[in-house]
Design a protein around this motif. Sequence first.
Motif, mmCIF file in Angstrom:
data_model
loop_
_atom_site.group_PDB
_atom_site.id
_atom_site.type_symbol
_atom_site.label_atom_id
_atom_site.label_comp_id
_atom_site.label_asym_id
_atom_site.label_seq_id
_atom_site.Cartn_x
_atom_site.Cartn_y
_atom_site.Cartn_z
ATOM 1 N N GLY A 18 75.100 94.504 36.072
ATOM 2 C CA GLY A 18 73.857 95.162 36.435
ATOM 3 C C GLY A 18 73.153 95.857 35.286
ATOM 4 O O GLY A 18 72.988 95.316 34.195
ATOM 5 N N VAL A 19 72.731 97.099 35.550
ATOM 6 C CA VAL A 19 71.980 97.877 34.577
ATOM 7 C C VAL A 19 72.798 98.112 33.302
ATOM 8 O O VAL A 19 72.269 98.023 32.194
ATOM 9 C CB VAL A 19 71.516 99.212 35.194
ATOM 10 N N GLY A 20 74.093 98.396 33.447
ATOM 11 C CA GLY A 20 74.938 98.615 32.278
ATOM 12 C C GLY A 20 74.978 97.405 31.362
ATOM 13 O O GLY A 20 74.932 97.534 30.140
ATOM 14 N N HIS A 21 75.076 96.232 31.954
ATOM 15 C CA HIS A 21 75.074 94.986 31.187
ATOM 16 C C HIS A 21 73.759 94.849 30.429
ATOM 17 O O HIS A 21 73.748 94.556 29.229
ATOM 18 C CB HIS A 21 75.297 93.809 32.141
ATOM 19 N N ALA A 22 72.648 95.093 31.118
ATOM 20 C CA ALA A 22 71.335 94.986 30.492
ATOM 21 C C ALA A 22 71.189 95.997 29.349
ATOM 22 O O ALA A 22 70.638 95.670 28.291
ATOM 23 C CB ALA A 22 70.233 95.192 31.531
ATOM 24 N N ILE A 23 71.694 97.207 29.557
ATOM 25 C CA ILE A 23 71.622 98.231 28.512
ATOM 26 C C ILE A 23 72.441 97.811 27.295
ATOM 27 O O ILE A 23 71.998 97.954 26.153
ATOM 28 C CB ILE A 23 72.083 99.590 29.056
ATOM 29 N N ALA A 24 73.639 97.282 27.527
ATOM 30 C CA ALA A 24 74.485 96.832 26.415
ATOM 31 C C ALA A 24 73.778 95.758 25.595
ATOM 32 O O ALA A 24 73.783 95.804 24.359
ATOM 33 C CB ALA A 24 75.817 96.309 26.939
ATOM 34 N N LEU A 25 73.145 94.813 26.272
ATOM 35 C CA LEU A 25 72.435 93.747 25.553
ATOM 36 C C LEU A 25 71.217 94.289 24.814
ATOM 37 O O LEU A 25 70.917 93.857 23.694
ATOM 38 C CB LEU A 25 72.037 92.636 26.517
ATOM 39 N N GLN A 26 70.519 95.253 25.405
ATOM 40 C CA GLN A 26 69.354 95.850 24.740
ATOM 41 C C GLN A 26 69.778 96.621 23.493
ATOM 42 O O GLN A 26 69.149 96.518 22.438
ATOM 43 C CB GLN A 26 68.599 96.778 25.694
ATOM 44 N N LEU A 27 70.844 97.398 23.618
ATOM 45 C CA LEU A 27 71.347 98.141 22.459
ATOM 46 C C LEU A 27 71.749 97.189 21.339
ATOM 47 O O LEU A 27 71.457 97.430 20.165
ATOM 48 C CB LEU A 27 72.523 99.023 22.862
ATOM 49 N N GLU A 28 72.398 96.093 21.719
ATOM 50 C CA GLU A 28 72.792 95.079 20.723
ATOM 51 C C GLU A 28 71.556 94.501 20.051
ATOM 52 O O GLU A 28 71.520 94.354 18.833
ATOM 53 C CB GLU A 28 73.600 93.975 21.408
ATOM 54 N N SER A 29 70.526 94.211 20.831
ATOM 55 C CA SER A 29 69.318 93.609 20.259
ATOM 56 C C SER A 29 68.603 94.567 19.311
ATOM 57 O O SER A 29 67.841 94.141 18.446
ATOM 58 C CB SER A 29 68.368 93.143 21.358
ATOM 59 N N GLU A 30 68.851 95.868 19.456
ATOM 60 C CA GLU A 30 68.251 96.871 18.583
ATOM 61 C C GLU A 30 69.157 97.240 17.413
ATOM 62 O O GLU A 30 68.871 98.170 16.669
ATOM 63 C CB GLU A 30 67.869 98.098 19.397
ATOM 64 N N GLY A 31 70.282 96.519 17.272
ATOM 65 C CA GLY A 31 71.119 96.671 16.094
ATOM 66 C C GLY A 31 72.391 97.467 16.260
ATOM 67 O O GLY A 31 73.132 97.641 15.298
ATOM 68 N N ALA A 32 72.666 97.976 17.442
ATOM 69 C CA ALA A 32 73.860 98.808 17.644
ATOM 70 C C ALA A 32 75.119 97.964 17.788
ATOM 71 O O ALA A 32 75.072 96.828 18.276
ATOM 72 C CB ALA A 32 73.692 99.680 18.885
ATOM 73 N N ASN A 33 76.237 98.534 17.373
ATOM 74 C CA ASN A 33 77.555 97.984 17.688
ATOM 75 C C ASN A 33 77.902 98.560 19.059
ATOM 76 O O ASN A 33 77.765 99.768 19.276
ATOM 77 C CB ASN A 33 78.583 98.445 16.661
ATOM 78 N N VAL A 34 78.324 97.719 19.989
ATOM 79 C CA VAL A 34 78.466 98.151 21.378
ATOM 80 C C VAL A 34 79.928 98.182 21.817
ATOM 81 O O VAL A 34 80.680 97.236 21.586
ATOM 82 C CB VAL A 34 77.665 97.221 22.313
ATOM 83 N N ILE A 35 80.299 99.280 22.449
ATOM 84 C CA ILE A 35 81.597 99.414 23.106
ATOM 85 C C ILE A 35 81.313 99.289 24.597
ATOM 86 O O ILE A 35 80.589 100.108 25.173
ATOM 87 C CB ILE A 35 82.255 100.764 22.793
ATOM 88 N N VAL A 36 81.839 98.242 25.209
ATOM 89 C CA VAL A 36 81.613 97.974 26.626
ATOM 90 C C VAL A 36 82.788 98.529 27.424
ATOM 91 O O VAL A 36 83.936 98.184 27.174
ATOM 92 C CB VAL A 36 81.472 96.450 26.879
ATOM 93 N N HIS A 37 82.490 99.369 28.380
ATOM 94 C CA HIS A 37 83.503 100.017 29.209
ATOM 95 C C HIS A 37 83.270 99.595 30.652
ATOM 96 O O HIS A 37 82.147 99.547 31.121
ATOM 97 C CB HIS A 37 83.337 101.537 29.068
ATOM 98 N N GLY A 38 84.340 99.250 31.344
ATOM 99 C CA GLY A 38 84.215 98.853 32.747
ATOM 100 C C GLY A 38 85.557 98.498 33.340
ATOM 101 O O GLY A 38 86.596 98.645 32.696
ATOM 102 N N ARG A 39 85.527 98.033 34.583
ATOM 103 C CA ARG A 39 86.771 97.740 35.302
ATOM 104 C C ARG A 39 87.178 96.278 35.284
ATOM 105 O O ARG A 39 88.335 95.964 35.486
ATOM 106 C CB ARG A 39 86.629 98.193 36.760
ATOM 107 N N ASP A 40 86.244 95.376 35.054
ATOM 108 C CA ASP A 40 86.521 93.940 35.164
ATOM 109 C C ASP A 40 86.697 93.319 33.778
ATOM 110 O O ASP A 40 85.728 93.123 33.042
ATOM 111 C CB ASP A 40 85.375 93.261 35.908
ATOM 112 N N ALA A 41 87.939 93.025 33.423
ATOM 113 C CA ALA A 41 88.251 92.495 32.091
ATOM 114 C C ALA A 41 87.570 91.156 31.826
ATOM 115 O O ALA A 41 87.099 90.913 30.709
ATOM 116 C CB ALA A 41 89.755 92.350 31.915
ATOM 117 N N ARG A 42 87.481 90.312 32.819
ATOM 118 C CA ARG A 42 86.846 89.000 32.634
ATOM 119 C C ARG A 42 85.372 89.174 32.268
ATOM 120 O O ARG A 42 84.876 88.580 31.313
ATOM 121 C CB ARG A 42 86.990 88.154 33.895
ATOM 122 N N ARG A 43 84.678 90.023 32.990
ATOM 123 C CA ARG A 43 83.264 90.257 32.680
ATOM 124 C C ARG A 43 83.114 91.000 31.354
ATOM 125 O O ARG A 43 82.173 90.761 30.600
ATOM 126 C CB ARG A 43 82.578 91.027 33.812
ATOM 127 N N GLY A 44 84.056 91.902 31.062
ATOM 128 C CA GLY A 44 84.026 92.609 29.780
ATOM 129 C C GLY A 44 84.151 91.651 28.616
ATOM 130 O O GLY A 44 83.407 91.738 27.637
#
Length: 70
Positions: A18-44
Amino acid sequence: MTTALSDANALVAGGTAGVGHAIALQLESEGANVIVHGRDARRGDTIVREITGEGRSALWVSAGSPVSAP
């Protein structure tokens, strides 16, 4: 291309859907290194592959991972 977030580190809680996924991709597109946190390892793993496929750095951290204090 240098952006405001070039080489910044960003932690996205709930970044696997959802929104978290979209935010992670937006941050990446703006040059950030992203740490993805969540419950589902496959989606992570999937989002980390998406981000690293774009040439950025990404790391998956499970919501169930134990945390220890120094």
